[in-house]
Design an enzyme around this catalytic site. Structure first.
Site, mmCIF file in Angstrom:
data_model
loop_
_atom_site.group_PDB
_atom_site.id
_atom_site.type_symbol
_atom_site.label_atom_id
_atom_site.label_comp_id
_atom_site.label_asym_id
_atom_site.label_seq_id
_atom_site.Cartn_x
_atom_site.Cartn_y
_atom_site.Cartn_z
ATOM 1 N N TYR A 65 8.995 71.059 -29.662
ATOM 2 C CA TYR A 65 9.829 70.326 -30.622
ATOM 3 C C TYR A 65 10.592 71.318 -31.498
ATOM 4 O O TYR A 65 11.818 71.241 -31.636
ATOM 5 C CB TYR A 65 8.934 69.423 -31.463
ATOM 6 C CG TYR A 65 9.643 68.573 -32.484
ATOM 7 C CD1 TYR A 65 10.506 67.550 -32.097
ATOM 8 C CD2 TYR A 65 9.433 68.767 -33.854
ATOM 9 C CE1 TYR A 65 11.142 66.741 -33.039
ATOM 10 C CE2 TYR A 65 10.052 67.968 -34.797
ATOM 11 C CZ TYR A 65 10.905 66.959 -34.394
ATOM 12 O OH TYR A 65 11.525 66.168 -35.331
ATOM 13 N N VAL B 209 20.345 60.394 -23.178
ATOM 14 C CA VAL B 209 21.437 61.306 -23.554
ATOM 15 C C VAL B 209 21.250 62.717 -22.993
ATOM 16 O O VAL B 209 22.144 63.555 -23.130
ATOM 17 C CB VAL B 209 21.655 61.376 -25.093
ATOM 18 C CG1 VAL B 209 22.001 60.015 -25.657
ATOM 19 C CG2 VAL B 209 20.460 61.988 -25.812
#
Ligand SMILES: NC(=O)c1ccc[n+]([C@@H]2O[C@H](COP(=O)([O-])OP(=O)(O)OC[C@H]3O[C@@H](n4cnc5c(N)ncnc54)[C@H](O)[C@@H]3O)[C@@H](O)[C@H]2O)c1
Length: 329
Positions: A148, A60
């Site tokens: 992250y 994606v």
């Protein structure tokens, strides 16, 4: 009226696969999307037989095309455990930023509502306890976990920008440590790590002195919270997690008791930027969604332990996820 259609990214992962199950059960048409970088088709193989389920193997972080109508998008694609995002830091940053941008664009084109999976890691090593949604966090952008944490912070910012400027219907869930069947034993998260060590007859490794705390939410509770948030009209971030806090040392002792083994606890140095405290303030989830966690730790741990016990010896001793070689260059 036909069935509503939901696109779930990260569908072959731990949480994505449970979301697919839940939305199938609720009577939706489900399109799963995943590039399998940390996921496993085994998690959704039962759905391949069902007519209302479709799957696209796709990254994606590149342009996302889905034919036909979409009512909802749930963006859950992202490496999620420290072992994973330290091995694939660039892919982690890309899926949180470019991936989110692609899916917001898709939501806009389809006039769909989008819910993005954020994390308690946006609070970093928190100076406020328990963490409320109003707390801005304490994150080191250039520390090892920054890839992250900052990807997820960017994800929240761009999601709010699409909400504000394009009037897109958006939802943001800040997920606190969640556990349950389909986690990977070797993903470096504390719960599978302890259970895996107990099952292999190894001592349990605690990093630091074990006084750091975590709050563990069973996956059924989390999925219920996400479902309610998606169907609510609340666009700002909502914490979903269990607010029963435990120190890592106490947790190791609980796992030893549960597994009926006589392993010892061994101590190793605390990794850089490891958060010392984690406990969600869930007042917003209670007030806005009427949600509270229902499964207590002893019950959830037992189900999860039974799942891990049923895995093959190969899974029990596997050190690395099988697709990493393909992606790490
Ligand atoms: N499990 C938790 O406790 C927890 C806590 C906070 C946030 N989250 C968030 O929830 C989501 C799911 O986490 P999980 O625990 O299920 O992890 P997981 O690793 O089991 O699942 C993530 C899935 O995303 C897929 N993926 C990764 N990058 C992709 C890409 N570029 N394109 C397509 N697919 C891609 C992986 O292959 C995998 O199937 C993540 O966004 C994570 O940040 C999870």
């Amino acid at each position: 009226m036909g069935k509503k259609t939901v696109l779930i990214t990260g569908a072959a992962g731990f949480l994505g696969s449970h979301l697919c199950d839940r939305f199938m059960k609720e009577g939706y048409r489900v399109i799963g999307m995943d590039n399998l970088i940390t996921g496993d088709l085994k998690n959704i193989e039962s759905l391949f037989k069902v007519a209302d389920f479709e799957f696209y193997e796709h990254d994606v972080s590149t342009f996302v095309h889905v034919p036909g109508n979409l009512d909802y998008i749930l963006h859950f694609a992202s490496p999620a455990s420290p072992i994973d995002y330290l091995k694939i830091p660039i892919q982690t940053l890309k899926v949180g930023s470019l991936g989110t941008h692609n899916l917001l664009g898709l939501a806009r084109a389809k006039k769909a509502r989008i819910l993005v999976a954020s994390t308690s890691e946006v609070y970093g090593d928190p100076m406020v306890h328990p963490q409320t949604e109003e707390y801005y966090g304490n994150v080191n952008p250039v520390g090892p976990r920054g890839v992250y944490d900052e990807a997820k912070r960017f994800q929240e910012a761009i999601t709010m920008a699409y909400h504000t400027y394009h009037k897109l219907e958006t939802r943001i869930v800040r997920i606190f440590n969640t556990y349950g069947p389909r986690m990977r034993l070797n993903d470096g998260r504390v719960l599978p790590a302890f259970i895996g060590q107990a099952l292999r007859g190894e001592d349990l490794t605690v990093f630091g002195d074990g006084s750091q705390t975590r709050s563990f939410c069973y996956m059924d509770d989390l999925i219920e919270g996400i479902y309610r948030l998606l169907l609510s009209d609340y666009p700002k971030p909502v914490n979903i997690g269990n607010n029963s806090e435990i120190t890592i040392k106490e947790f190791a002792e609980e796992v030893i008791k549960l597994t009926g083994t006589d392993q010892k606890i061994i101590y190793k140095p605390l990794p850089t930027d490891d958060p010392m405290q984690r406990k969600p303030d869930i007042s917003k989830a209670i007030d806005i969604l009427g949600w509270t966690p229902k499964v207590d730790r002893s019950e959830g741990l037992k189900i999860t332990f039974d799942y891990f016990k049923s895995l093959t010896k190969e899974d029990l001793y596997k050190k690395e996820h099988n697709t990493f070689e393909k992606y790490i260059r």
